[in-house]
Write a protein that holds these residues in place. Structure first.
Motif, PDB file in Angstrom:
ATOM      1  N   ARG A   1       2.802   2.465   9.917  1.00 14.11           N
ATOM      2  CA  ARG A   1       4.044   2.179   8.856  1.00 14.11           C
ATOM      3  C   ARG A   1       4.592   3.697   8.865  1.00 14.11           C
ATOM      4  O   ARG A   1       3.692   4.290   8.194  1.00 14.11           O
ATOM      5  CB  ARG A   1       4.153   1.994   7.405  1.00 14.11           C
ATOM      6  CG  ARG A   1       3.680   0.114   6.876  1.00 14.11           C
ATOM      7  CD  ARG A   1       3.387  -0.012   6.285  1.00 14.11           C
ATOM      8  NE  ARG A   1       4.831   0.122   4.927  1.00 14.11           N
ATOM      9  CZ  ARG A   1       5.611  -1.054   5.257  1.00 14.11           C
ATOM     10  NH1 ARG A   1       6.180  -1.622   6.239  1.00 14.11           N
ATOM     11  NH2 ARG A   1       7.257  -0.538   4.670  1.00 14.11           N
ATOM     12  N   ALA A   2       6.156   4.008   9.871  1.00 14.71           N
ATOM     13  CA  ALA A   2       6.311   5.183  10.075  1.00 14.71           C
ATOM     14  C   ALA A   2       6.641   6.254   8.739  1.00 14.71           C
ATOM     15  O   ALA A   2       6.170   7.600   8.390  1.00 14.71           O
ATOM     16  CB  ALA A   2       7.167   5.369  11.126  1.00 14.71           C
ATOM     17  N   THR A   3       6.869   5.865   7.394  1.00 10.67           N
ATOM     18  CA  THR A   3       7.197   6.591   6.777  1.00 10.67           C
ATOM     19  C   THR A   3       6.333   6.489   5.909  1.00 10.67           C
ATOM     20  O   THR A   3       5.892   7.836   4.854  1.00 10.67           O
ATOM     21  CB  THR A   3       8.183   6.008   5.862  1.00 10.67           C
ATOM     22  OG1 THR A   3       7.626   4.048   5.026  1.00 10.67           O
ATOM     23  CG2 THR A   3       9.748   5.580   6.257  1.00 10.67           C
ATOM     24  N   ALA A   4       4.958   5.970   5.872  1.00  9.97           N
ATOM     25  CA  ALA A   4       3.725   5.999   5.024  1.00  9.97           C
ATOM     26  C   ALA A   4       3.215   6.859   5.444  1.00  9.97           C
ATOM     27  O   ALA A   4       2.439   8.062   4.680  1.00  9.97           O
ATOM     28  CB  ALA A   4       3.203   4.928   5.675  1.00  9.97           C
ATOM     29  N   CYS A   5       3.083   6.935   7.496  1.00  6.72           N
ATOM     30  CA  CYS A   5       2.271   8.267   7.876  1.00  6.72           C
ATOM     31  C   CYS A   5       3.652   9.769   7.483  1.00  6.72           C
ATOM     32  O   CYS A   5       2.149  10.788   7.246  1.00  6.72           O
ATOM     33  CB  CYS A   5       2.444   7.954   9.455  1.00  6.72           C
ATOM     34  SG  CYS A   5       1.304   6.975  10.197  1.00  6.72           S
TER      35      CYS A   5
ATOM     36  N   ALA B   1      -1.361   2.292   4.557  1.00 12.64           N
ATOM     37  CA  ALA B   1      -0.279   1.942   4.946  1.00 12.64           C
ATOM     38  C   ALA B   1       0.023   2.354   6.696  1.00 12.64           C
ATOM     39  O   ALA B   1       0.426   2.056   7.633  1.00 12.64           O
ATOM     40  CB  ALA B   1       1.393   1.859   4.220  1.00 12.64           C
ATOM     41  N   CYS B   2       0.064   4.031   6.962  1.00 16.05           N
ATOM     42  CA  CYS B   2      -0.470   4.422   7.897  1.00 16.05           C
ATOM     43  C   CYS B   2      -1.162   3.681   9.049  1.00 16.05           C
ATOM     44  O   CYS B   2      -0.111   3.979  10.579  1.00 16.05           O
ATOM     45  CB  CYS B   2      -0.393   6.049   7.556  1.00 16.05           C
ATOM     46  SG  CYS B   2       0.053   6.994   9.211  1.00 16.05           S
TER      47      CYS B   2
ATOM     48  N   CYS C   1       0.515  -1.264   0.336  1.00 15.86           N
ATOM     49  CA  CYS C   1      -0.106   0.046  -0.393  1.00 15.86           C
ATOM     50  C   CYS C   1       0.707   1.335   0.204  1.00 15.86           C
ATOM     51  O   CYS C   1       0.858   2.592  -0.757  1.00 15.86           O
ATOM     52  CB  CYS C   1      -1.164   0.175   1.418  1.00 15.86           C
ATOM     53  SG  CYS C   1      -1.978  -1.375   0.655  1.00 15.86           S
ATOM     54  N   GLU C   2       1.821   1.365   0.792  1.00 15.41           N
ATOM     55  CA  GLU C   2       2.858   2.179   1.350  1.00 15.41           C
ATOM     56  C   GLU C   2       3.669   2.684  -0.736  1.00 15.41           C
ATOM     57  O   GLU C   2       3.392   3.603  -0.916  1.00 15.41           O
ATOM     58  CB  GLU C   2       3.906   2.864   2.055  1.00 15.41           C
ATOM     59  CG  GLU C   2       4.701   3.297   2.323  1.00 15.41           C
ATOM     60  CD  GLU C   2       5.723   3.519   2.868  1.00 15.41           C
ATOM     61  OE1 GLU C   2       7.380   4.075   3.583  1.00 15.41           O
ATOM     62  OE2 GLU C   2       5.716   2.209   3.792  1.00 15.41           O
TER      63      GLU C   2
END
Length: 305
Positions: A288-292, A283-284, A260-261
């Protein structure tokens, strides 16, 4: 190290982490525990302890070797590898090669790798395919890739897809990519889906990009976790990113939040911000920190318009 080389290393680490198998078990469906040096021993079932007597032990003590093998199996199923060692060893010494393979397994679980190697080797040479695969996994876990080739090849020649996958992984580490491609392909053709990712990695190293795309596509459609990302990366390098979208969307819809990311980032690059927000939010929500971070940027840009 290029992307295909990195993916090969990751695949071999997953092979080494695959849970070891006893005689008669089916090929592994995919990666096992996170630590490639750790063998998972199941806990004893409720009400059964390692000190509880085993009825079959009486037959074993009276020299009936078939009961020694069975006694070892019972203790092993209870999660008692130390107690399984003696009956398995007695059966193995009496010529039961299946017991030799099982003895190798419990020795491996007990952290006695060199002894396990000997027992696996004896069983493998006697035709126990699972012992061949387990020996290969033991050797890969010790980074002895050259030594792992022979037992994996023996198992692969007996049509064991898991051994073919292991053979491909060992050969990748040795940079014998043509041979790795052949080994992975035989397993992929037998529907061992992680091996299809191996086909993609080996083919990509060899510059056979169309072969790699089709192999990654098959693995991605089979929900193999690293294949969709590998497919996207390769298609992006080939300037054919749009071909990856349907498979990325399918993988995201079936719950693969890492994909998803990837899908969200693809949409961002394509200027499709609303679709990116939906994918990145999925993804967030899975932490998932990078997705957020990407999601926050997408919201901010959407608000500026």
């Amino acid at each position: 190290m290029n992307a295909a080389m990195r993916r090969g290393t990751i695949l071999v680490a997953a092979l080494a982490a695959t849970a070891l198998l006893g005689a008669g078990c089916p090929p592994p469906a995919g990666p096992g525990p996170d630590d490639p040096t750790d063998v998972v021993v199941p806990p004893p079932p409720p009400g059964a302890a390692c000190t509880d007597p085993v009825l079959e032990q009486f037959g074993c003590d009276n020299g009936q070797m078939q009961w020694c093998h069975k006694t070892g199996d019972i203790f092993h199923e209870r999660g008692c590898p130390a107690e399984a060692e003696i009956p398995y060893r007695r059966a193995c010494d009496a010529g039961d090669l299946g017991a030799c393979g099982s003895l190798g397994l419990v020795l491996h679980e007990l952290g006695r790798g060199p002894e396990a190697d000997v027992m696996y080797g004896r069983a493998c040479e006697g035709g126990d395919v699972m012992a061949c695969r387990n020996r290969g996994l033991l050797l890969i876990g010790a980074a002895r890739y050259e030594d792992a080739v022979a037992p994996f090849r023996h198992g692969c020649e007996q049509s064991d897809a898991g051994s073919c996958r292991g053979l491909g992984g060992a050969l990748l580490q040795l940079n014998r990519n043509d041979e790795a491609l052949a080994a992975f392909r035989s397993a992929c053709d037998a529907e061992d889906i992680p091996s299809c990712t191996g086909v993609g990695i080996a083919a990509e190293r060899l510059g056979q990009n169309d072969v790699a795309v089709e192999a990654y596509r098959k693995a991605c459609e089979g929900a193999e976790p690293t294949a969709c990302s590998a497919l996207l990366a390769l298609l992006r390098n080939l300037g054919r990113t749009e071909e990856a979208e349907p498979m990325l969307r399918q993988a995201c819809d079936t719950g693969d939040r890492a994909i998803c990311e990837e899908l969200g980032n693809y949409y961002i690059a394509a200027g499709r911000r609303d679709e990116a927000i939906v994918a990145l939010k999925s993804a967030c929500d899975a932490a998932r920190a990078t997705a957020c971070t990407a999601l926050a940027l997408a919201y901010r840009e959407a608000g500026d318009e």
